[in-house]
Design a protein around this motif. Sequence first.
Motif, PDB file in Angstrom:
ATOM      1  N   GLY A   6      50.109  39.474  58.869  1.00  0.00           N
ATOM      2  CA  GLY A   6      50.248  39.593  57.626  1.00  0.00           C
ATOM      3  C   GLY A   6      49.921  39.445  56.395  1.00  0.00           C
ATOM      4  O   GLY A   6      50.065  39.464  54.627  1.00  0.00           O
ATOM      5  N   PHE A   7      49.475  38.533  56.368  1.00  0.00           N
ATOM      6  CA  PHE A   7      48.997  37.288  55.063  1.00  0.00           C
ATOM      7  C   PHE A   7      47.624  37.847  54.779  1.00  0.00           C
ATOM      8  O   PHE A   7      46.431  38.570  54.972  1.00  0.00           O
ATOM      9  N   ARG A   8      47.372  38.655  53.411  1.00  0.00           N
ATOM     10  CA  ARG A   8      46.462  38.948  52.680  1.00  0.00           C
ATOM     11  C   ARG A   8      45.575  37.995  52.102  1.00  0.00           C
ATOM     12  O   ARG A   8      45.889  36.903  51.203  1.00  0.00           O
ATOM     13  N   LEU A   9      44.400  37.408  53.350  1.00  0.00           N
ATOM     14  CA  LEU A   9      43.754  36.216  52.898  1.00  0.00           C
ATOM     15  C   LEU A   9      42.757  35.580  52.154  1.00  0.00           C
ATOM     16  O   LEU A   9      41.660  36.929  51.611  1.00  0.00           O
ATOM     17  N   LEU A  10      43.126  34.986  50.714  1.00  0.00           N
ATOM     18  CA  LEU A  10      41.861  34.947  49.193  1.00  0.00           C
ATOM     19  C   LEU A  10      40.768  34.070  49.729  1.00  0.00           C
ATOM     20  O   LEU A  10      41.415  33.035  49.518  1.00  0.00           O
ATOM     21  N   LEU A  11      39.917  34.701  49.733  1.00  0.00           N
ATOM     22  CA  LEU A  11      38.329  33.571  49.954  1.00  0.00           C
ATOM     23  C   LEU A  11      37.932  33.438  48.599  1.00  0.00           C
ATOM     24  O   LEU A  11      36.282  34.479  47.853  1.00  0.00           O
ATOM     25  N   ASP A  12      38.386  32.718  47.643  1.00  0.00           N
ATOM     26  CA  ASP A  12      37.325  32.648  46.479  1.00  0.00           C
ATOM     27  C   ASP A  12      37.376  34.058  45.448  1.00  0.00           C
ATOM     28  O   ASP A  12      36.187  34.868  45.703  1.00  0.00           O
ATOM     29  N   GLU A  13      38.738  34.481  45.498  1.00  0.00           N
ATOM     30  CA  GLU A  13      38.732  36.495  44.884  1.00  0.00           C
ATOM     31  C   GLU A  13      39.923  36.639  44.415  1.00  0.00           C
ATOM     32  O   GLU A  13      40.789  35.920  44.382  1.00  0.00           O
ATOM     33  N   ALA A  14      39.976  37.190  43.247  1.00  0.00           N
ATOM     34  CA  ALA A  14      40.983  37.568  43.059  1.00  0.00           C
ATOM     35  C   ALA A  14      41.754  39.245  42.825  1.00  0.00           C
ATOM     36  O   ALA A  14      40.835  40.168  43.484  1.00  0.00           O
ATOM     37  N   VAL A  15      43.358  38.686  43.382  1.00  0.00           N
ATOM     38  CA  VAL A  15      43.732  40.714  42.981  1.00  0.00           C
ATOM     39  C   VAL A  15      44.943  40.913  42.134  1.00  0.00           C
ATOM     40  O   VAL A  15      45.511  39.914  41.927  1.00  0.00           O
ATOM     41  N   THR A  16      44.901  41.784  41.954  1.00  0.00           N
ATOM     42  CA  THR A  16      45.901  42.604  40.817  1.00  0.00           C
ATOM     43  C   THR A  16      46.903  42.672  41.219  1.00  0.00           C
ATOM     44  O   THR A  16      47.137  43.627  42.544  1.00  0.00           O
ATOM     45  N   LEU A  17      48.404  42.377  41.050  1.00  0.00           N
ATOM     46  CA  LEU A  17      49.720  42.787  40.882  1.00  0.00           C
ATOM     47  C   LEU A  17      50.045  43.586  40.306  1.00  0.00           C
ATOM     48  O   LEU A  17      49.958  43.540  39.022  1.00  0.00           O
ATOM     49  N   SER A  18      50.658  44.478  40.560  1.00  0.00           N
ATOM     50  CA  SER A  18      50.846  45.674  39.208  1.00  0.00           C
ATOM     51  C   SER A  18      52.268  46.017  39.373  1.00  0.00           C
ATOM     52  O   SER A  18      53.227  45.988  40.403  1.00  0.00           O
ATOM     53  N   LYS A  19      53.343  46.484  37.924  1.00  0.00           N
ATOM     54  CA  LYS A  19      54.590  46.558  38.308  1.00  0.00           C
ATOM     55  C   LYS A  19      54.710  47.537  36.568  1.00  0.00           C
ATOM     56  O   LYS A  19      54.811  46.811  35.874  1.00  0.00           O
ATOM     57  N   ASN A  20      55.239  48.093  37.224  1.00  0.00           N
ATOM     58  CA  ASN A  20      55.730  48.967  35.989  1.00  0.00           C
ATOM     59  C   ASN A  20      54.440  49.290  35.302  1.00  0.00           C
ATOM     60  O   ASN A  20      55.220  49.366  33.523  1.00  0.00           O
ATOM     61  N   GLY A  21      53.200  49.434  35.215  1.00  0.00           N
ATOM     62  CA  GLY A  21      52.049  50.095  34.620  1.00  0.00           C
ATOM     63  C   GLY A  21      51.537  48.745  33.971  1.00  0.00           C
ATOM     64  O   GLY A  21      50.772  48.332  33.668  1.00  0.00           O
TER      65      GLY A  21
END
Length: 397
Positions: free
Chosen positions: A248-263
């Motif tokens: 269940g790990f989202r493996l990040l390989l020289d990349e970025a993801v956005t975490l969102s909370k209440n807009g």
Amino acid sequence: MRKRVLYILLLWLFADVYFFSAVTTLTANPIAHLAYWSVDILIVLGVVFTMMVRSRGAAPRAISRVMGLMLLSAVPKIVGTPVLLMEDIVRAFNGFPPRSAWVSELALIVAAVPFLGLVFGLTKGRHHYVVHKHTLYFDDLPDAFDGFTLTQLSDIHAGSFTSEKGVNKGIEMVNAQHSDVILFTGDLVNNKASEMTPWISYFAKLQAPMGKYSVLGNHDYGDYVQWENAGVKAANLISLKNVHKQIGFRLLLDEAVTLSKNGQTISLIGVENWGSTFHKYGDLEKAVKNVPDDQFKILMSHDPSHWEAITLNHLKHINLTLAGHTHGAQFGIELFGFKWSPIKYVYKQWAGLYKQKDRYLYVNRGFGFLGLKGRIGIWPEITVLTLRKSQESRARS
């Protein structure tokens, strides 16, 4: 490396000779004297042998046992020797009378304290998990993330595990933190993806409402084992990446993801391993290429040397970096705010929280163990960080 080992052996020899004087003061039994030196000679031969065969793939269990025995023999004597040295300073002013029996007994008592600590560390310490909690304050943290919690794990090293009960204990402790996200900063295995197979179902139980994310560590690439060919090594890495998905790990390989909370959003960035003394696979420029300059940023980078070398002075302000790698050497002292481990002479940032230029680095002490089959004074760690807005930024908003 060999030179450092030589210095350690010389220190051990000095303490051995000195401590033997306490033994001879307390007993004249020749069998006891022979046993004293026989044990040490066998351990030294074991150390020399493992150094000679290490490059040819010596059995990890054999290396671990020799390391444990060496610590059990050397550390108590090194700790007890100053008691004898102080007595000798007094004896020097009195014409060197015979050594006092009660001082020799005191030296043995002092030596017994680290000996018992070593026994605990080598038998129970590998699963003596400690939760380290810290609250970090930031001027530019979005309001929606005020109070955001993350649990960091690092250096699982599944190939070293033997206790299902011990591993499950640690996983239950992680879930008990109820953090928003779980972040793993590399070294899932010692060398091969197959090491994780018996433990997938255990780590798949990790839960976090906003996700579980991971990066690779230096051991994950299979660089420290002989492969049949390059294709087999490449297939192992592909398999390991699939293991991350299975748990269940989202493996990040020289990349970025956005975490969102209440807009509102923050960026979570993950780079491949980048170390000052190990392979430099990671590319921070690539990872942050599409991340806005004014975005709040958390970086996962396995090796803490990346922080001062690259991250700290990067044009894009990275608020928090999470690392692991050092294990705190799995050996040291942490008492009443005092912190020491021999790894500090290799890594400037080696365990815990560091701050420069309004940027934080947290170095996790590791969930698992490698080499030494235990933890002595530097216990396996579960990190919980709470992000808060600074009082100044709260007042402005």
